[in-house]
Design a protein around this motif. Structure first.
Motif, PDB file in Angstrom:
ATOM      1  N   TYR A  86       6.749  -6.890 -17.548  1.00 46.57           N
ATOM      2  CA  TYR A  86       5.604  -7.647 -18.030  1.00 46.57           C
ATOM      3  C   TYR A  86       4.405  -7.339 -17.146  1.00 46.57           C
ATOM      4  CZ  TYR A  86       9.056 -10.167 -20.703  1.00 46.57           C
ATOM      5  OH  TYR A  86      10.064 -10.477 -21.572  1.00 46.57           O
ATOM      6  N   ASN A  87       3.268  -7.028 -17.752  1.00 40.88           N
ATOM      7  CA  ASN A  87       2.036  -6.663 -17.050  1.00 40.88           C
ATOM      8  C   ASN A  87       2.265  -5.535 -16.053  1.00 40.88           C
ATOM      9  OD1 ASN A  87       0.774  -8.722 -18.444  1.00 40.88           O
ATOM     10  ND2 ASN A  87       1.138 -10.200 -16.831  1.00 40.88           N
ATOM     11  N   PRO A  88       2.627  -4.337 -16.541  1.00 36.66           N
ATOM     12  CA  PRO A  88       2.883  -3.240 -15.613  1.00 36.66           C
ATOM     13  C   PRO A  88       1.629  -2.866 -14.834  1.00 36.66           C
ATOM     14  CG  PRO A  88       2.729  -2.432 -17.852  1.00 36.66           C
ATOM     15  CD  PRO A  88       2.693  -3.929 -17.935  1.00 36.66           C
ATOM     16  N   GLY A  89       1.827  -2.332 -13.663  1.00 24.69           N
ATOM     17  CA  GLY A  89       0.710  -1.885 -12.847  1.00 24.69           C
ATOM     18  C   GLY A  89       0.458  -2.773 -11.646  1.00 24.69           C
ATOM     19  N   GLY A  90       1.230  -3.812 -11.487  1.00 26.44           N
ATOM     20  CA  GLY A  90       1.073  -4.703 -10.336  1.00 26.44           C
ATOM     21  C   GLY A  90       1.676  -4.086  -9.085  1.00 26.44           C
ATOM     22  N   PRO A  91       1.716  -4.836  -8.003  1.00 26.12           N
ATOM     23  CA  PRO A  91       2.289  -4.307  -6.768  1.00 26.12           C
ATOM     24  C   PRO A  91       3.789  -4.069  -6.928  1.00 26.12           C
ATOM     25  CG  PRO A  91       1.807  -6.631  -6.530  1.00 26.12           C
ATOM     26  CD  PRO A  91       1.244  -6.206  -7.848  1.00 26.12           C
ATOM     27  N   ASN A  92       4.270  -3.016  -6.297  1.00 27.33           N
ATOM     28  CA  ASN A  92       5.696  -2.740  -6.387  1.00 27.33           C
ATOM     29  C   ASN A  92       6.451  -3.489  -5.291  1.00 27.33           C
ATOM     30  OD1 ASN A  92       5.315  -1.276  -4.026  1.00 27.33           O
ATOM     31  ND2 ASN A  92       5.150   0.675  -5.105  1.00 27.33           N
ATOM     32  N   ASP A  95       5.531  -2.644  -1.585  1.00 28.91           N
ATOM     33  CA  ASP A  95       4.265  -3.233  -1.135  1.00 28.91           C
ATOM     34  C   ASP A  95       4.427  -4.721  -0.827  1.00 28.91           C
ATOM     35  OD1 ASP A  95       3.062  -0.787  -1.431  1.00 28.91           O
ATOM     36  OD2 ASP A  95       2.188  -1.256  -3.387  1.00 28.91           O
ATOM     37  N   LEU A  96       5.182  -5.419  -1.654  1.00 27.25           N
ATOM     38  CA  LEU A  96       5.379  -6.848  -1.418  1.00 27.25           C
ATOM     39  C   LEU A  96       6.203  -7.109  -0.164  1.00 27.25           C
ATOM     40  CD1 LEU A  96       6.003  -8.142  -5.031  1.00 27.25           C
ATOM     41  CD2 LEU A  96       3.977  -8.452  -3.643  1.00 27.25           C
ATOM     42  N   GLU A  97       7.190  -6.258   0.112  1.00 23.80           N
ATOM     43  CA  GLU A  97       8.027  -6.455   1.290  1.00 23.80           C
ATOM     44  C   GLU A  97       7.258  -6.198   2.581  1.00 23.80           C
ATOM     45  OE1 GLU A  97      11.337  -3.903   0.601  1.00 23.80           O
ATOM     46  OE2 GLU A  97      12.334  -5.326  -0.734  1.00 23.80           O
ATOM     47  N   THR A  98       6.260  -5.292   2.535  1.00 17.78           N
ATOM     48  CA  THR A  98       5.517  -4.964   3.755  1.00 17.78           C
ATOM     49  C   THR A  98       4.203  -5.733   3.874  1.00 17.78           C
ATOM     50  OG1 THR A  98       4.441  -3.107   2.650  1.00 17.78           O
ATOM     51  CG2 THR A  98       6.494  -2.648   3.838  1.00 17.78           C
ATOM     52  N   PHE A  99       3.864  -6.591   2.896  1.00 16.93           N
ATOM     53  CA  PHE A  99       2.599  -7.328   2.938  1.00 16.93           C
ATOM     54  C   PHE A  99       2.658  -8.407   4.017  1.00 16.93           C
ATOM     55  CE2 PHE A  99      -0.203 -10.771   1.430  1.00 16.93           C
ATOM     56  CZ  PHE A  99      -1.391 -10.080   1.421  1.00 16.93           C
ATOM     57  N   ARG A 100       1.666  -8.426   4.907  1.00 20.29           N
ATOM     58  CA  ARG A 100       1.644  -9.383   6.011  1.00 20.29           C
ATOM     59  C   ARG A 100       0.463 -10.335   5.932  1.00 20.29           C
ATOM     60  NH1 ARG A 100       6.279  -8.668   6.169  1.00 20.29           N
ATOM     61  NH2 ARG A 100       7.296  -7.112   7.431  1.00 20.29           N
ATOM     62  N   GLY A 101      -0.222 -10.387   4.817  1.00 20.89           N
ATOM     63  CA  GLY A 101      -1.370 -11.282   4.690  1.00 20.89           C
ATOM     64  C   GLY A 101      -2.676 -10.500   4.760  1.00 20.89           C
ATOM     65  N   TYR A 102      -3.758 -11.195   4.464  1.00 25.87           N
ATOM     66  CA  TYR A 102      -5.070 -10.557   4.465  1.00 25.87           C
ATOM     67  C   TYR A 102      -5.603 -10.462   5.885  1.00 25.87           C
ATOM     68  CZ  TYR A 102      -4.875 -11.390  -0.525  1.00 25.87           C
ATOM     69  OH  TYR A 102      -4.500 -11.393  -1.832  1.00 25.87           O
ATOM     70  N   ASP A 103      -6.401  -9.422   6.126  1.00 24.96           N
ATOM     71  CA  ASP A 103      -6.979  -9.256   7.451  1.00 24.96           C
ATOM     72  C   ASP A 103      -8.171 -10.199   7.625  1.00 24.96           C
ATOM     73  OD1 ASP A 103      -8.667  -7.996   5.688  1.00 24.96           O
ATOM     74  OD2 ASP A 103      -8.966  -6.214   6.903  1.00 24.96           O
ATOM     75  N   ALA A 104      -8.676 -10.286   8.841  1.00 26.36           N
ATOM     76  CA  ALA A 104      -9.741 -11.234   9.177  1.00 26.36           C
ATOM     77  C   ALA A 104     -11.028 -10.929   8.415  1.00 26.36           C
ATOM     78  CB  ALA A 104      -9.998 -11.214  10.676  1.00 26.36           C
ATOM     79  N   GLU A 105     -11.355  -9.655   8.244  1.00 24.19           N
ATOM     80  CA  GLU A 105     -12.593  -9.318   7.540  1.00 24.19           C
ATOM     81  C   GLU A 105     -12.523  -9.735   6.073  1.00 24.19           C
ATOM     82  OE1 GLU A 105     -15.726  -5.778   6.658  1.00 24.19           O
ATOM     83  OE2 GLU A 105     -14.357  -5.620   8.338  1.00 24.19           O
ATOM     84  N   HIS A 106     -11.361  -9.546   5.436  1.00 16.80           N
ATOM     85  CA  HIS A 106     -11.213  -9.972   4.037  1.00 16.80           C
ATOM     86  C   HIS A 106     -11.386 -11.492   3.924  1.00 16.80           C
ATOM     87  CE1 HIS A 106      -9.720 -10.013  -0.072  1.00 16.80           C
ATOM     88  NE2 HIS A 106      -9.052 -11.108   0.281  1.00 16.80           N
TER      89      HIS A 106
END
Length: 125
Positions: A86-92, A95-106
């Motif tokens: 469903y809704n192809p093209g999202g994060p794989n 990417d989800l396993e290595t995501f650690r949150g947004y950086d300070a500038e974001h």
């Protein structure tokens, strides 16, 4: 009595009709665009083989790794393959396993943009 106004020869009722129907056509166009965007965003990618629960995975060929995850959807426990996406093209998954949150500038840019949006809504400059 034209004085440059294209509506001067038109009666007040006809002028109001032009405004109302113009606004209606604009809003109907916006609604049609929103519907098209919604339909494009909710795509279901169907893959050919749909294995049964506790079946073999057609992608990684592991034995008995397919598990029922939703009403009629199965997913491989080994590689994560599934027949309906469903809704192809999202994060794989990687990417989800290595995501650690947004950086300070974001976070800073988001806070500034959010503050500006609130100021525009409330009329503060």
């Amino acid at each position: 009595m034209s004085n440059g106004d294209p509506f001067s020869a038109v009666s007040l009722v006809d002028r109001a009709k032009l405004y109302v129907f113009g606004l209606r056509d604009y809003l109907l166009g916006v609604i049609d665009q929103e519907k098209a965007d919604y339909e494009n965003a909710h795509v279901v990618l169907e893959r050919a083989p749909v294995p049964a629960d506790h079946g073999d995975c057609p992608s990684c060929h592991e034995k008995a790794t397919m598990r029922l995850v939703a009403a009629d959807s199965v997913r491989c426990n080994a590689c994560g393959w599934q027949p309906r996406v469903y809704n192809p093209g999202g994060p794989n998954r990687k990417d989800l396993e290595t995501f650690r949150g947004y950086d300070a500038e974001h976070k800073r840019k988001f806070a500034q943009g959010f503050g500006r949006a609130i100021w525009r809504l409330t009329g503060r400059k």
